[in-house]
Design a protein around this motif. Structure first.
Motif, PDB file in Angstrom:
ATOM      1  N   GLY A   1       0.817  -1.215   0.000  1.00 46.56           N
ATOM      2  CA  GLY A   1       0.000   0.000   0.000  1.00 46.56           C
ATOM      3  C   GLY A   1       0.846   1.258   0.000  1.00 46.56           C
ATOM      4  O   GLY A   1       0.509   2.250  -0.650  1.00 46.56           O
ATOM      5  N   ALA A   2       1.973   1.212   0.725  1.00 50.68           N
ATOM      6  CA  ALA A   2       2.877   2.364   0.719  1.00 50.68           C
ATOM      7  C   ALA A   2       3.513   2.542  -0.652  1.00 50.68           C
ATOM      8  O   ALA A   2       3.635   3.666  -1.164  1.00 50.68           O
ATOM      9  CB  ALA A   2       3.959   2.178   1.790  1.00 50.68           C
ATOM     10  N   ALA A   3       3.916   1.432  -1.279  1.00 49.96           N
ATOM     11  CA  ALA A   3       4.618   1.502  -2.565  1.00 49.96           C
ATOM     12  C   ALA A   3       3.754   2.079  -3.679  1.00 49.96           C
ATOM     13  O   ALA A   3       4.272   2.704  -4.602  1.00 49.96           O
ATOM     14  CB  ALA A   3       5.113   0.111  -2.959  1.00 49.96           C
ATOM     15  N   ILE A   4       2.436   1.861  -3.619  1.00 49.37           N
ATOM     16  CA  ILE A   4       1.561   2.312  -4.713  1.00 49.37           C
ATOM     17  C   ILE A   4       0.939   3.670  -4.434  1.00 49.37           C
ATOM     18  O   ILE A   4       0.049   4.110  -5.155  1.00 49.37           O
ATOM     19  CB  ILE A   4       0.435   1.296  -4.973  1.00 49.37           C
ATOM     20  CG1 ILE A   4      -0.486   1.194  -3.748  1.00 49.37           C
ATOM     21  CG2 ILE A   4       1.015  -0.063  -5.346  1.00 49.37           C
ATOM     22  CD1 ILE A   4      -1.731   0.387  -3.981  1.00 49.37           C
ATOM     23  N   GLY A   5       1.419   4.358  -3.387  1.00 50.16           N
ATOM     24  CA  GLY A   5       0.809   5.614  -2.976  1.00 50.16           C
ATOM     25  C   GLY A   5       0.752   6.654  -4.085  1.00 50.16           C
ATOM     26  O   GLY A   5       1.653   6.758  -4.923  1.00 50.16           O
ATOM     27  N   GLN A   6      -0.326   7.433  -4.076  1.00 50.41           N
ATOM     28  CA  GLN A   6      -0.485   8.556  -4.982  1.00 50.41           C
ATOM     29  C   GLN A   6      -0.420   9.849  -4.179  1.00 50.41           C
ATOM     30  O   GLN A   6      -0.073   9.839  -3.000  1.00 50.41           O
ATOM     31  CB  GLN A   6      -1.825   8.432  -5.717  1.00 50.41           C
ATOM     32  CG  GLN A   6      -1.939   7.189  -6.601  1.00 50.41           C
ATOM     33  CD  GLN A   6      -3.330   7.026  -7.175  1.00 50.41           C
ATOM     34  OE1 GLN A   6      -4.304   6.797  -6.457  1.00 50.41           O
ATOM     35  NE2 GLN A   6      -3.453   7.138  -8.486  1.00 50.41           N
ATOM     36  N   VAL A   7      -0.726  10.968  -4.812  1.00 50.25           N
ATOM     37  CA  VAL A   7      -0.802  12.251  -4.105  1.00 50.25           C
ATOM     38  C   VAL A   7      -2.241  12.735  -4.159  1.00 50.25           C
ATOM     39  O   VAL A   7      -3.007  12.384  -5.063  1.00 50.25           O
ATOM     40  CB  VAL A   7       0.144  13.305  -4.695  1.00 50.25           C
ATOM     41  CG1 VAL A   7       1.587  12.949  -4.409  1.00 50.25           C
ATOM     42  CG2 VAL A   7      -0.064  13.457  -6.193  1.00 50.25           C
ATOM     43  N   SER A   8      -2.601  13.563  -3.172  1.00 55.88           N
ATOM     44  CA  SER A   8      -3.988  13.999  -3.082  1.00 55.88           C
ATOM     45  C   SER A   8      -4.082  15.483  -2.791  1.00 55.88           C
ATOM     46  O   SER A   8      -3.109  16.126  -2.379  1.00 55.88           O
ATOM     47  CB  SER A   8      -4.724  13.225  -1.982  1.00 55.88           C
ATOM     48  OG  SER A   8      -4.252  13.607  -0.699  1.00 55.88           O
ATOM     49  N   GLY A   9      -5.275  16.004  -2.984  1.00 56.14           N
ATOM     50  CA  GLY A   9      -5.596  17.381  -2.613  1.00 56.14           C
ATOM     51  C   GLY A   9      -7.026  17.421  -2.127  1.00 56.14           C
ATOM     52  O   GLY A   9      -7.908  16.804  -2.723  1.00 56.14           O
ATOM     53  N   GLU A  10      -7.263  18.135  -1.043  1.00 55.23           N
ATOM     54  CA  GLU A  10      -8.608  18.164  -0.459  1.00 55.23           C
ATOM     55  C   GLU A  10      -8.973  19.579  -0.056  1.00 55.23           C
ATOM     56  O   GLU A  10      -8.128  20.348   0.411  1.00 55.23           O
ATOM     57  CB  GLU A  10      -8.664  17.251   0.764  1.00 55.23           C
ATOM     58  CG  GLU A  10     -10.024  17.239   1.451  1.00 55.23           C
ATOM     59  CD  GLU A  10     -10.055  16.344   2.676  1.00 55.23           C
ATOM     60  OE1 GLU A  10     -10.264  15.137   2.495  1.00 55.23           O
ATOM     61  OE2 GLU A  10      -9.865  16.865   3.788  1.00 55.23           O
ATOM     62  N   ILE A  11     -10.247  19.933  -0.219  1.00 54.99           N
ATOM     63  CA  ILE A  11     -10.757  21.194   0.307  1.00 54.99           C
ATOM     64  C   ILE A  11     -12.018  20.901   1.099  1.00 54.99           C
ATOM     65  O   ILE A  11     -12.747  19.944   0.825  1.00 54.99           O
ATOM     66  CB  ILE A  11     -11.021  22.242  -0.807  1.00 54.99           C
ATOM     67  CG1 ILE A  11     -12.211  21.840  -1.676  1.00 54.99           C
ATOM     68  CG2 ILE A  11      -9.789  22.490  -1.643  1.00 54.99           C
ATOM     69  CD1 ILE A  11     -13.463  22.594  -1.363  1.00 54.99           C
ATOM     70  N   ASP A  12     -12.244  21.716   2.120  1.00 54.29           N
ATOM     71  CA  ASP A  12     -13.420  21.589   2.991  1.00 54.29           C
ATOM     72  C   ASP A  12     -13.897  23.009   3.252  1.00 54.29           C
ATOM     73  O   ASP A  12     -13.318  23.724   4.071  1.00 54.29           O
ATOM     74  CB  ASP A  12     -13.028  20.868   4.277  1.00 54.29           C
ATOM     75  CG  ASP A  12     -14.208  20.636   5.208  1.00 54.29           C
ATOM     76  OD1 ASP A  12     -15.283  21.215   4.975  1.00 54.29           O
ATOM     77  OD2 ASP A  12     -14.050  19.873   6.177  1.00 54.29           O
ATOM     78  N   ARG A  13     -14.959  23.423   2.548  1.00 56.58           N
ATOM     79  CA  ARG A  13     -15.403  24.816   2.618  1.00 56.58           C
ATOM     80  C   ARG A  13     -16.909  24.913   2.812  1.00 56.58           C
ATOM     81  O   ARG A  13     -17.636  23.951   2.582  1.00 56.58           O
ATOM     82  CB  ARG A  13     -15.010  25.578   1.352  1.00 56.58           C
ATOM     83  CG  ARG A  13     -13.517  25.802   1.216  1.00 56.58           C
ATOM     84  CD  ARG A  13     -13.218  26.896   0.219  1.00 56.58           C
ATOM     85  NE  ARG A  13     -11.821  27.278   0.258  1.00 56.58           N
ATOM     86  CZ  ARG A  13     -11.326  28.344  -0.383  1.00 56.58           C
ATOM     87  NH1 ARG A  13     -12.112  29.109  -1.106  1.00 56.58           N
ATOM     88  NH2 ARG A  13     -10.047  28.637  -0.292  1.00 56.58           N
ATOM     89  N   ILE A  14     -17.351  26.085   3.234  1.00 56.37           N
ATOM     90  CA  ILE A  14     -18.776  26.353   3.395  1.00 56.37           C
ATOM     91  C   ILE A  14     -19.208  27.348   2.325  1.00 56.37           C
ATOM     92  O   ILE A  14     -18.606  28.417   2.174  1.00 56.37           O
ATOM     93  CB  ILE A  14     -19.079  26.889   4.796  1.00 56.37           C
ATOM     94  CG1 ILE A  14     -18.743  25.828   5.844  1.00 56.37           C
ATOM     95  CG2 ILE A  14     -20.542  27.300   4.916  1.00 56.37           C
ATOM     96  CD1 ILE A  14     -18.898  26.281   7.263  1.00 56.37           C
ATOM     97  N   TYR A  15     -20.243  26.969   1.568  1.00 61.12           N
ATOM     98  CA  TYR A  15     -20.788  27.817   0.503  1.00 61.12           C
ATOM     99  C   TYR A  15     -22.239  28.173   0.827  1.00 61.12           C
ATOM    100  O   TYR A  15     -22.954  27.410   1.492  1.00 61.12           O
ATOM    101  CB  TYR A  15     -20.754  27.088  -0.843  1.00 61.12           C
ATOM    102  CG  TYR A  15     -19.368  26.827  -1.389  1.00 61.12           C
ATOM    103  CD1 TYR A  15     -18.755  27.739  -2.247  1.00 61.12           C
ATOM    104  CD2 TYR A  15     -18.671  25.663  -1.064  1.00 61.12           C
ATOM    105  CE1 TYR A  15     -17.496  27.503  -2.762  1.00 61.12           C
ATOM    106  CE2 TYR A  15     -17.412  25.419  -1.570  1.00 61.12           C
ATOM    107  CZ  TYR A  15     -16.825  26.339  -2.416  1.00 61.12           C
ATOM    108  OH  TYR A  15     -15.577  26.096  -2.923  1.00 61.12           O
ATOM    109  N   THR A  16     -22.661  29.313   0.320  1.00 62.11           N
ATOM    110  CA  THR A  16     -24.078  29.683   0.391  1.00 62.11           C
ATOM    111  C   THR A  16     -24.749  29.176  -0.872  1.00 62.11           C
ATOM    112  O   THR A  16     -24.451  29.631  -1.980  1.00 62.11           O
ATOM    113  CB  THR A  16     -24.248  31.204   0.502  1.00 62.11           C
ATOM    114  OG1 THR A  16     -23.631  31.650   1.723  1.00 62.11           O
ATOM    115  CG2 THR A  16     -25.729  31.575   0.532  1.00 62.11           C
ATOM    116  N   ILE A  17     -25.642  28.206  -0.725  1.00 65.12           N
ATOM    117  CA  ILE A  17     -26.299  27.569  -1.866  1.00 65.12           C
ATOM    118  C   ILE A  17     -27.804  27.786  -1.755  1.00 65.12           C
ATOM    119  O   ILE A  17     -28.476  27.181  -0.917  1.00 65.12           O
ATOM    120  CB  ILE A  17     -25.979  26.067  -1.925  1.00 65.12           C
ATOM    121  CG1 ILE A  17     -24.465  25.868  -2.128  1.00 65.12           C
ATOM    122  CG2 ILE A  17     -26.761  25.382  -3.045  1.00 65.12           C
ATOM    123  CD1 ILE A  17     -24.027  24.422  -2.166  1.00 65.12           C
TER     124      ILE A  17
END
Length: 520
Positions: free
Chosen positions: A438-454
């Motif tokens: 699992g470590a050998a096949i690792g990828q990279v990630s990006g995450e956002i956690d925001r509040i929007y007015t919908i």
């Protein structure tokens, strides 16, 4: 070729993969100095595979070092906690709710500064830059070396946290700075706790990064190396020094990712049985299902991303205790002393591994030493082990029907039959080193956690578009490539307690690493 290494409390596992092939895999005892165990495992791996160090493209390392340090209250550094949000939030100061022992180990000082934001982006009060400068100078004079900065709704607008960091770097350049907006999610106290935890581990992270680098240099592996994060992706050495807290629970996460790669299953329950515990998680699109609730680490409540993992006290070293007509298995375990204390190795302690050998489920040690086990004890122990696994699967599942399951870990020999609630039980080759894979096949990630007015469908679509763009950019900034980039999680959660259609949007993207470049 890539090498994956998983540094556990008992064993250090290593696997060499080339494309979709596993070239070699080894398991070695973990050393007290961390680096020694890595050298031993990787050296054995390269020798067994008969390859040159120059053939290795990258090394990926997973470690429990920082989790263990925080839980055991060792190698922690005093932290100044600055919260930007006065006059709001004065009733619950930083470090509230922390266990006394860990608070004593980490607390350096705390300060509440004017500023902060409401959920709609409006300022609570004007930012007090001079107060930040005064607190930073005072901390530096007192010998404090780490600062954690949090701000109300900084995950929505990090402007004041960033400004505070600039001021601190200017007036006290020797202070290390952790920003809550880079670590946690919605929830001020939990996000603040994550920043404090990160800050107290940063000096240790620098030492561990040096140890990892020295170990690989000793092996003449002149290639980039990365560290596993707890979402199944990777961080660079520089990121490790800044954000060591993101390695928490990376071990179980690597096992889940390795299980998915070994079987080709992307939606399944993963049962990872080690020497002391069984960790059970759920794969969603090939990645661990993330916990939807705040997570307690070492008695401290946090909200940074963590996999949804259930741990129960069953492992290869679990004690089997006969009490009259009943038999109890675990949670106590002989752990790393299995080869000394288990009956199949000539010891006097009856363990779960002895039950597996006597049942014909595995072949190691001396089976003759458990051949005379009482039949009732044997059957009762097998039923108890099966009950523990079945109940854990039932607790982690979110649907009533049967589900595929993948069995990995060195203790996978403890499961003799397919548990109830499982449609297909997969037992892949190399299951014992799934964490290293699992470590050998690792990828990279990006995450956002925001509040929007919908307030309309158009607002919702616009929020999703922006969330995808921001998450994608974070992947690219982390060293990912646009080829194969995928959005693996996009979630909208209406905030019922806030008017105006406020909705929390979480988006996570992953990608393969771009051209390998040294980032240490």
């Amino acid at each position: 070729m890539r090498i994956g290494v998983d540094v556990g409390g008992t064993n250090t596992d290593a696997a060499l993969i080339s494309g979709h092939d596993i070239v070699a895999a080894v398991k070695r005892p973990t050393s007290a100095d961390v680096g020694g165990g890595i050298v031993d495992a990787v050296q054995s791996l390269i020798r067994d595979a008969d390859v040159d160090a120059s053939d290795i493209e990258a090394v990926m390392i997973g470690t429990t070092h920082f989790t263990n340090a925080f839980v055991q209250r060792r190698d922690l550094t005093k932290v100044l906690a600055i919260r930007i949000g006065a006059p709001a939030s004065r009733g619950i100061p930083p470090f509230s709710g922390w266990p006394r022992d860990v608070r004593d180990a980490v607390f350096g000082d705390s300060a509440l500064i004017r500023g902060g934001f409401n959920f709609d982006g409006q300022q609570i009060a004007d930012f007090d830059a001079e107060a930040v400068a005064d607190v930073a100078r005072r901390a530096a004079d007192a010998g404090i070396t780490q600062v954690a900065v949090s701000c109300i709704f900084s995950h929505l607008n990090a402007e004041q946290e960033v400004r505070a960091a600039e001021i601190i770097a200017e007036v006290a350049p020797g202070l290390g700075i952790s920003l809550s907006s880079e670590l946690g999610r919605a929830g001020l106290l939990e996000r603040e706790n994550a920043a404090i935890m990160n800050a107290c581990l940063r000096p240790l992270a620098s030492k561990v990064a040096v140890a990892f680098g020295d170990a690989l240099n000793h092996l003449q592996l002149i290639c980039p190396w990365y560290v596993s994060q707890n979402d199944g992706t990777l961080m660079s050495a520089a990121q490790l020094r800044r954000h060591p807290v993101l390695t928490f629970a990376a071990g179980p996460t690597n096992s889940l990712r390795g299980a998915a790669w070994l079987t080709g299953q992307s939606e399944a329950v993963v049962i990872d049985i080690g020497g002391t515990t069984t960790d059970i998680g759920v794969l969603r699109k090939g990645f661990p299902r993330q916990s939807s609730v705040h997570v307690d680490v070492g008695g401290v409540r946090t909200n940074f991303r963590m996999p949804d993992i259930l741990s129960v006290g069953l492992g290869g070293g679990s004690l089997v205790v006969v009490d009259g007509d009943s038999v109890r298995v675990g949670p106590q375990s002989v752990g790393y002393a299995l080869r000394e204390k288990a009956r199949v190795f000539g010891g006097a302690t009856l363990t779960a591994s002895d039950i597996a050998i006597a049942s014909g489920w595995a072949d190691f040690g001396d089976a003759e030493l458990v051949a005379n086990l009482d039949g009732r004890t044997l059957n009762a122990a097998r039923r108890e082990m099966a009950r523990i696994v079945a109940e854990a699967i039932d607790r982690i599942k979110t649907t009533p029907g049967a589900t595929p399951a993948i069995l990995v870990g060195g203790g996978s020999i403890l499961v003799g039959e397919t548990p109830p609630g499982v449609s297909d039980l997969h037992r892949p080759d190399h299951a014992g080193v799934a964490n290293a894979i699992g470590a050998a096949i690792g990828q990279v990630s990006g995450e956002i956690d925001r509040i929007y007015t919908i307030a309309s469908p158009a607002d919702r679509e616009a929020a999703f578009i922006e969330a995808r763009q921001l998450a994608t950019q974070r992947v690219l900034d982390a060293g990912g490539t646009e080829d194969g980039l995928e959005i693996v999680d996009l979630e909208a959660i209406p905030l019922q307690y806030v008017s105006g259609g406020a909705t929390r949007v979480i988006c996570r993207a992953v990608s393969d690493l771009a051209a390998m470049e040294a980032r240490a």
